[in-house]
Design a protein around this motif. Sequence first.
Motif, PDB file in Angstrom:
ATOM      1  N   SER A 289       0.808  -1.227   0.000  1.00 58.08           N
ATOM      2  CA  SER A 289       0.000   0.000   0.000  1.00 58.08           C
ATOM      3  C   SER A 289       0.839   1.274   0.000  1.00 58.08           C
ATOM      4  O   SER A 289       0.286   2.358  -0.052  1.00 58.08           O
ATOM      5  CB  SER A 289      -0.928   0.010   1.220  1.00 58.08           C
ATOM      6  N   GLY A 290       2.175   1.147   0.048  1.00 56.18           N
ATOM      7  CA  GLY A 290       3.013   2.344   0.105  1.00 56.18           C
ATOM      8  C   GLY A 290       2.841   3.263  -1.084  1.00 56.18           C
ATOM      9  O   GLY A 290       2.972   4.477  -0.967  1.00 56.18           O
ATOM     10  N   ALA A 291       2.543   2.685  -2.251  1.00 60.01           N
ATOM     11  CA  ALA A 291       2.383   3.492  -3.463  1.00 60.01           C
ATOM     12  C   ALA A 291       1.068   4.252  -3.477  1.00 60.01           C
ATOM     13  O   ALA A 291       0.860   5.106  -4.342  1.00 60.01           O
ATOM     14  CB  ALA A 291       2.466   2.603  -4.702  1.00 60.01           C
ATOM     15  N   PHE A 292       0.193   3.964  -2.524  1.00 58.96           N
ATOM     16  CA  PHE A 292      -1.154   4.541  -2.544  1.00 58.96           C
ATOM     17  C   PHE A 292      -1.448   5.417  -1.328  1.00 58.96           C
ATOM     18  O   PHE A 292      -2.572   5.871  -1.156  1.00 58.96           O
ATOM     19  CB  PHE A 292      -2.182   3.414  -2.636  1.00 58.96           C
ATOM     20  N   LEU A 293      -0.441   5.645  -0.485  1.00 56.69           N
ATOM     21  CA  LEU A 293      -0.648   6.445   0.724  1.00 56.69           C
ATOM     22  C   LEU A 293      -0.945   7.904   0.419  1.00 56.69           C
ATOM     23  O   LEU A 293      -1.640   8.578   1.189  1.00 56.69           O
ATOM     24  CB  LEU A 293       0.589   6.348   1.630  1.00 56.69           C
ATOM     25  N   TYR A 343      -8.700   7.322 -10.626  1.00 57.19           N
ATOM     26  CA  TYR A 343      -8.960   8.392  -9.658  1.00 57.19           C
ATOM     27  C   TYR A 343      -9.618   7.782  -8.422  1.00 57.19           C
ATOM     28  O   TYR A 343     -10.732   7.273  -8.503  1.00 57.19           O
ATOM     29  CB  TYR A 343      -9.875   9.456 -10.262  1.00 57.19           C
ATOM     30  N   PRO A 344      -8.965   7.817  -7.279  1.00 57.15           N
ATOM     31  CA  PRO A 344      -9.517   7.168  -6.092  1.00 57.15           C
ATOM     32  C   PRO A 344     -10.710   7.922  -5.530  1.00 57.15           C
ATOM     33  O   PRO A 344     -10.794   9.151  -5.624  1.00 57.15           O
ATOM     34  CB  PRO A 344      -8.344   7.189  -5.108  1.00 57.15           C
ATOM     35  N   SER A 345     -11.630   7.184  -4.952  1.00 60.18           N
ATOM     36  CA  SER A 345     -12.744   7.789  -4.233  1.00 60.18           C
ATOM     37  C   SER A 345     -12.240   8.277  -2.880  1.00 60.18           C
ATOM     38  O   SER A 345     -11.106   7.980  -2.466  1.00 60.18           O
ATOM     39  CB  SER A 345     -13.862   6.770  -4.045  1.00 60.18           C
ATOM     40  N   GLN A 346     -13.076   9.001  -2.167  1.00 56.78           N
ATOM     41  CA  GLN A 346     -12.681   9.481  -0.846  1.00 56.78           C
ATOM     42  C   GLN A 346     -12.434   8.314   0.100  1.00 56.78           C
ATOM     43  O   GLN A 346     -11.523   8.348   0.941  1.00 56.78           O
ATOM     44  CB  GLN A 346     -13.776  10.403  -0.270  1.00 56.78           C
ATOM     45  N   GLN A 347     -13.227   7.268  -0.042  1.00 55.12           N
ATOM     46  CA  GLN A 347     -13.034   6.091   0.795  1.00 55.12           C
ATOM     47  C   GLN A 347     -11.689   5.441   0.531  1.00 55.12           C
ATOM     48  O   GLN A 347     -11.004   4.993   1.455  1.00 55.12           O
ATOM     49  CB  GLN A 347     -14.165   5.081   0.549  1.00 55.12           C
ATOM     50  N   GLU A 348     -11.287   5.398  -0.728  1.00 52.29           N
ATOM     51  CA  GLU A 348      -9.986   4.826  -1.069  1.00 52.29           C
ATOM     52  C   GLU A 348      -8.846   5.712  -0.596  1.00 52.29           C
ATOM     53  O   GLU A 348      -7.783   5.215  -0.191  1.00 52.29           O
ATOM     54  CB  GLU A 348      -9.912   4.604  -2.579  1.00 52.29           C
ATOM     55  N   LYS A 349      -9.029   7.030  -0.647  1.00 56.03           N
ATOM     56  CA  LYS A 349      -7.998   7.933  -0.135  1.00 56.03           C
ATOM     57  C   LYS A 349      -7.795   7.740   1.359  1.00 56.03           C
ATOM     58  O   LYS A 349      -6.675   7.853   1.867  1.00 56.03           O
ATOM     59  CB  LYS A 349      -8.373   9.384  -0.437  1.00 56.03           C
ATOM     60  N   ASP A 350      -8.891   7.451   2.063  1.00 55.30           N
ATOM     61  CA  ASP A 350      -8.803   7.246   3.507  1.00 55.30           C
ATOM     62  C   ASP A 350      -8.273   5.869   3.870  1.00 55.30           C
ATOM     63  O   ASP A 350      -7.828   5.651   4.997  1.00 55.30           O
ATOM     64  CB  ASP A 350     -10.189   7.444   4.157  1.00 55.30           C
TER      65      ASP A 350
END
Length: 393
Positions: A289-293, A343-350
């Motif tokens: 998950s480091g690439a998506f933090l 494009y990530p959703s807000q849930q994915e950003k969190d």
Amino acid sequence: MESELQKLPQPETTRPSQPESIDEGSTKDDRPLLKPDPTNPQLQVQSQSSSPSIEELEKKYAPYVRHDVYGVMGQGELPWTEKVLLGIALVTIVPMRVIGATTVLVVYYLICKICTAFWAPNREDEQEDYAHTGGWRRTVMMQSGMFLSRVMLFVFGFYWIQETYQPINLNGNSNNEDGSKQQAEELERPGAIVSNHISYLDILYHMSCSFPSFVAKRSVAKLPLVGLISKCLGCVYVQRESKSPDFKGVSGVVNERIREAHQNKSAPIMLLFPEGTTTNGDFLLPFKSGAFLSGAPVQPVILRYPYQRLSLAWDSISGARHVILLLCQFVNYVEATWLPVYYPSQQEKDDPRLYAENVRRLMAHEGNLLLSDIGLAEKRVYHAALNGLFCQQ
């Protein structure tokens, strides 16, 4: 790039049970090893029954199994036709390719040397790079690097590269159900390229397309020729120890660079292989998950290397053997599928783990790849088991 991405935060995944492996950094065991008596048939039967067969290993560690003509670890018995082709290639195209590849490498090194002359590199967070150099220097380094990377691929036998670009769905965000049409219309620049990892050739292909930065060992910066080139690429170097109390670590530096690339079009984009190791190209391992933090959009890319004789996957074969066999192939192939920017959703950003898993499932679906739950640790166990079987033969 296996060891570098290993240091990034990892998502919690369900992993199958596996045999215990010996940690090289653990306390040394001084107990004497038990040597079997070759004259004792009971010990021979016990040793044979305790060691798994190649078929059992291939079933358990399927993402790392080779299916080409050269067999397990590239050491299988070859038909006479393949031996003849190898003999012809060794005395014809291999010398020419070695000379051609060396020439390309030296030429680009000289270009980088000229562009960085009398110019101090960017030094932040114990990193050192010339990728943030602006003006004509950056333009020359980037354009010549992309062109010569393509020339290098041509030298290696990649005469045609099949690239597919999937169109963006402007009727809504096709990446997730929670996205909006506005996100799809903004066409924001991604902060990183996320690619499956099959071979060291992956980096060369991406250099020919977008000239990205990537994570590399600190020792790479000190290598002749390659060291300066890696600095011009803007590589993020992995350091096991930090002398600075303010050092952010690899994950912090990478995510800062991802945010910078997302917000600034002139900044170098990051290339990440979130699987953390290479596979045979048929599977997709769990994403770290480091690439998506950072929560920035990412550009998913799916690579494939179709083959008839040699699989170009660097999975369970030594590097030297693989390079020699690669140079002996008269023609090599690579296919790249560029998916729309995710494009990530807000849930994915969190939730970076959710973000990573959703991108992984999208890539597996679009690339017809199988999902696997094993990773680098299991790959090392598989390699150790194969080496043990070959030593017994």
